[in-house]
Design an enzyme around this catalytic site. Structure first.
Site, mmCIF file in Angstrom:
data_model
loop_
_atom_site.group_PDB
_atom_site.id
_atom_site.type_symbol
_atom_site.label_atom_id
_atom_site.label_comp_id
_atom_site.label_asym_id
_atom_site.label_seq_id
_atom_site.Cartn_x
_atom_site.Cartn_y
_atom_site.Cartn_z
ATOM 1 N N LYS A 14 0.839 -1.204 0.000
ATOM 2 C CA LYS A 14 0.000 0.000 0.000
ATOM 3 C C LYS A 14 0.870 1.248 0.000
ATOM 4 C CE LYS A 14 -4.392 -1.782 1.430
ATOM 5 N NZ LYS A 14 -5.006 -2.534 2.520
ATOM 6 N N LYS B 242 -3.944 -9.219 -9.159
ATOM 7 C CA LYS B 242 -4.885 -9.823 -8.218
ATOM 8 C C LYS B 242 -6.183 -9.020 -8.191
ATOM 9 C CE LYS B 242 -5.919 -9.331 -3.753
ATOM 10 N NZ LYS B 242 -6.219 -9.364 -2.402
ATOM 11 N N LYS C 105 -10.654 -5.039 -4.366
ATOM 12 C CA LYS C 105 -11.459 -3.817 -4.285
ATOM 13 C C LYS C 105 -10.572 -2.589 -4.397
ATOM 14 C CE LYS C 105 -14.089 -6.186 -0.913
ATOM 15 N NZ LYS C 105 -13.613 -6.462 0.441
#
Ligand code: ADP
Ligand code: TRP
Length: 327
Positions: free
Chosen positions: A116, A195, A198
């Site tokens: 992230k 992958k 969301k």
């Protein structure tokens, strides 16, 4: 005669957006398969979602919808324990207690945090501490088996490390959990071949309406091999997604079509779209019915939270006593 103790199987899903094929085939399907043969714990992890969603009304709505999704897919709240994470606040207290036996280095090594950061998402403390909350979710309910997709494997290992550290420091308390990952569906690709997630906006949501669903499926990225040349099923994410909705024979049949000239990706996409639509259609109707009665969903979740509290309560009493919070 007393019954043998059933294995406790636990997993959670974040209400950070609509649930997608990766969630369903990577985790939900296995959990649903477990409900008649284990002591199943399923919850919606809205505290975890706070690390990325900062829109109150949206989070509240996605939480209720995720609950409707599980129920529509066949989760039976009478035979399992089904609740929303934030309805059982003991887990936050446990997170704090566990934080104090969690080395910084353990969290600094977590891939999902590092990924992230690498994607430029702002790093708040919640995102960093996320695995400790997940550890509390797991050990607070003494869970044995944690079915998850591959991306969560490291978090379950971190949970084990934290549990071992706590047990070594304060005496045997927590069960050591094990992740369960099904290699075939451990990391399903999204529209772009990364992958499906969301957070990457590359998902196919399981309860999409027909039109947007078709549009998403048509947007699956394929290579530019011309129609009159054979194609490679092994590297094609359209093929990987099609496999989820086909029998072994149908997969073999499609493989032959790939290896012969003449296959049009557009035709395969159309077939995949129809299969996804038809597969989820009965569940979608049930979901719509459930969403018309949010009061009922709340009742189900309250009942589940009571059951969850009855499990974590005595464990917390023991933990508080062991660490010295009972005086
Ligand atoms: P997302 O990555 O979309 O935010 P979550 O983190 O809420 O999804 O994941 C819920 C569960 O679904 C986890 O067990 C996760 O490992 C699994 N999962 C998510 N995406 C995939 C995928 N593409 N393939 C397999 N499993 C997945
Ligand atoms: N972190 C998990 C995910 O993003 C969700 C989760 C939170 C979880 N607590 C859990 C999964 C406990 C299994 C067990 O997918």
């Amino acid at each position: 005669m007393s019954q043998p103790k059933l294995t406790r199987v636990l997993s959670g899903i974040q209400p950070s957006g609509a649930l997608h094929l990766g969630n369903y085939f990577g985790m939900m399907k296995y959990m649903l398969g477990y409900q008649k043969r284990s002591d199943l714990f399923v919850f919606i992890v809205n505290y975890h979602a706070l690390t990325t969603v900062q829109d109150g009304p949206r989070l509240a709505q996605d939480t209720l919808q995720a609950a409707a999704d599980w129920l529509a897919l066949g989760l039976d709240p009478k035979i399992c324990t089904f609740w929303v994470q934030s309805d059982v606040k003991e887990v936050v207290e446990l997170t704090w207690i566990l934080s104090n036996v969690t080395p910084m280095g353990l969290l600094e090594r977590c891939h999902s945090y590092k990924d992230k950061l690498a994607r430029g998402l702002p790093a708040n403390h919640g995102l960093f501490a996320y695995p400790v909350l997940m550890a509390a979710d797991i050990v607070g309910y003494n869970a044995d088996i944690i079915p998850v997709g591959k991306d969560q494997q490291q978090h379950v290992e971190v949970t084990r490390d934290i549990a071992i550290k706590f047990n070594n420091t304060f005496g045997e308390t927590f069960v050591l959990p094990a992740a369960e990952i099904n290699e075939d569906t451990a990391a399903l690709p999204g529209l772009d071949g990364q992958k499906m997630s969301k957070s990457y906006d590359n998902t196919i949501d399981i309860f999409m309406d027909e039109k947007p669903l078709r549009k998403r499926v048509m947007a699956i990225v394929t290579d530019s091999t011309p129609v009159n040349q054979p194609k490679n099923p092994a590297t094609c994410n359209l093929f990987a997604l099609y496999k989820l909705f086909a029998t072994k024979e149908e997969v073999e049949d499609l493989r032959r079509r790939y290896l012969a000239p003449g296959l049009r990706y557009g035709d395969v996409k159309q077939e995949l779209f129809e299969r996804i639509r038809d597969f989820f259609a009965p569940y979608k109707a049930e979901r719509e019915r459930l969403l018309k009665d949010p009061g009922h969903i709340h009742q189900v979740l309250d009942y589940g939270a009571d059951k969850a509290r009855a499990v974590i309560g005595p464990i917390m009493d023991e933990v508080r006593r062991k660490v010295g919070l009972v005086y």
